[in-house]
Scaffold this active site. Sequence first.
Site, PDB file in Angstrom:
ATOM      1  N   ASP A 131       0.869  -1.180   0.000  1.00 52.58           N
ATOM      2  CA  ASP A 131       0.000   0.000   0.000  1.00 52.58           C
ATOM      3  C   ASP A 131       0.903   1.227   0.000  1.00 52.58           C
ATOM      4  OD1 ASP A 131      -2.253   1.694   0.214  1.00 52.58           O
ATOM      5  OD2 ASP A 131      -2.145   1.698   2.392  1.00 52.58           O
ATOM      6  N   SER A 132       0.308   2.372  -0.312  1.00 51.43           N
ATOM      7  CA  SER A 132       1.052   3.625  -0.245  1.00 51.43           C
ATOM      8  C   SER A 132       1.434   3.940   1.200  1.00 51.43           C
ATOM      9  CB  SER A 132       0.174   4.763  -0.767  1.00 51.43           C
ATOM     10  OG  SER A 132      -1.000   4.841   0.020  1.00 51.43           O
ATOM     11  N   CYS A 140      -4.456  -1.206  -2.033  1.00 46.11           N
ATOM     12  CA  CYS A 140      -4.562   0.238  -2.225  1.00 46.11           C
ATOM     13  C   CYS A 140      -5.501   0.467  -3.401  1.00 46.11           C
ATOM     14  CB  CYS A 140      -3.166   0.794  -2.525  1.00 46.11           C
ATOM     15  SG  CYS A 140      -3.120   2.542  -2.917  1.00 46.11           S
ATOM     16  N   GLU A 151      -1.471   8.599   8.505  1.00 49.09           N
ATOM     17  CA  GLU A 151      -0.034   8.282   8.433  1.00 49.09           C
ATOM     18  C   GLU A 151       0.736   8.944   9.585  1.00 49.09           C
ATOM     19  OE1 GLU A 151       1.876   6.340   6.204  1.00 49.09           O
ATOM     20  OE2 GLU A 151      -0.064   5.564   5.564  1.00 49.09           O
ATOM     21  N   CYS A 171     -10.919   3.585   0.195  1.00 53.46           N
ATOM     22  CA  CYS A 171      -9.482   3.739   0.463  1.00 53.46           C
ATOM     23  C   CYS A 171      -9.191   2.834   1.654  1.00 53.46           C
ATOM     24  CB  CYS A 171      -9.166   5.199   0.798  1.00 53.46           C
ATOM     25  SG  CYS A 171      -7.484   5.457   1.415  1.00 53.46           S
ATOM     26  N   HIS A 180      -7.127   2.998   3.945  1.00 57.37           N
ATOM     27  CA  HIS A 180      -6.866   3.676   5.226  1.00 57.37           C
ATOM     28  C   HIS A 180      -8.188   3.911   5.988  1.00 57.37           C
ATOM     29  CE1 HIS A 180      -2.939   4.632   3.452  1.00 57.37           C
ATOM     30  NE2 HIS A 180      -2.553   5.184   4.581  1.00 57.37           N
TER      31      HIS A 180
END
Length: 264
Positions: A12-13, A75, A153, A185, A187
């Site tokens: 994932d990013s 992602c 993040e 997403c 996240h």
Amino acid sequence: MTSNNFPIGIFDSGVGGTSIWKEITLLLPNEDTIYLSDSINAPYGEKSKDEIIHLSIKNTEFLLDKNAKLIVVACNTATTNAIKVLREKYTVPFIGIEPAIKPAALKTKTNTIGILATKGTLNSALFEKTSSTINQKVFKKEIIGKGLVELIENGKLYSKEMTELLSSYIIPLLNQNVDCLVLGCTHYPYLIPQIRKIVGNKIQIIDSGQAVARQTKAILEKHQLTNTINNTPKHQFFINKNKDVLEFLISKNDMNTVVEELYF
Ligand code: DGL
């Protein structure tokens, strides 16, 4: 040669794809995993398609070097922009993730669904293609969740800033007849408690985590790559930033789970 004992690769990013990792390890408890968090380059959602493809290739090469037998692109932004290229370039099976607008379109009673996702996902050709396959009477309210990934993040999951930003995106949906909210997403599942505080039970929240885990299981079985004998699975995480947030999200508490900061 690929072997059943090799790990599942996941990237994932950033740290959000750990929401998918959790579903995978629940459904496939015998599998080793390697997770790559490209946090230094997060968010992907504001990058160009070419940049997202370039980073997805880099992440894939990293996981292939570590013998990944299958790769989960955990992602939405990387899947919707790069998975086609990855599948053309490599022979390993890829599992992707897209906003769950199909189940939402089937569930909605008000014919209005909200989709919270990154700019990169909402503007992608794949999202447009999937959108064209759902009941066209269903009205889609698309919201770019700008800033949410950065706050997660940076470990600001339960901050005042997060509540304010989320409220600014979600409260308008309450006045627009939305009864299903798609989290597009990886996240965002970490924001479900905060979203619930804002919308109560008025809106169903839908994400794709379990569907991705089921698809991973099905593809492993199809390729006869399932690990059936491993009773002590190992989970390795690599992150190119400080590892504290990642360790917090995965509730690291056992010896077989290793988190390493690696500035790749
Ligand atoms: N977890 C990524 C996704 O599912 C976050 C995207 C980003 O880095 O902007 O889209």
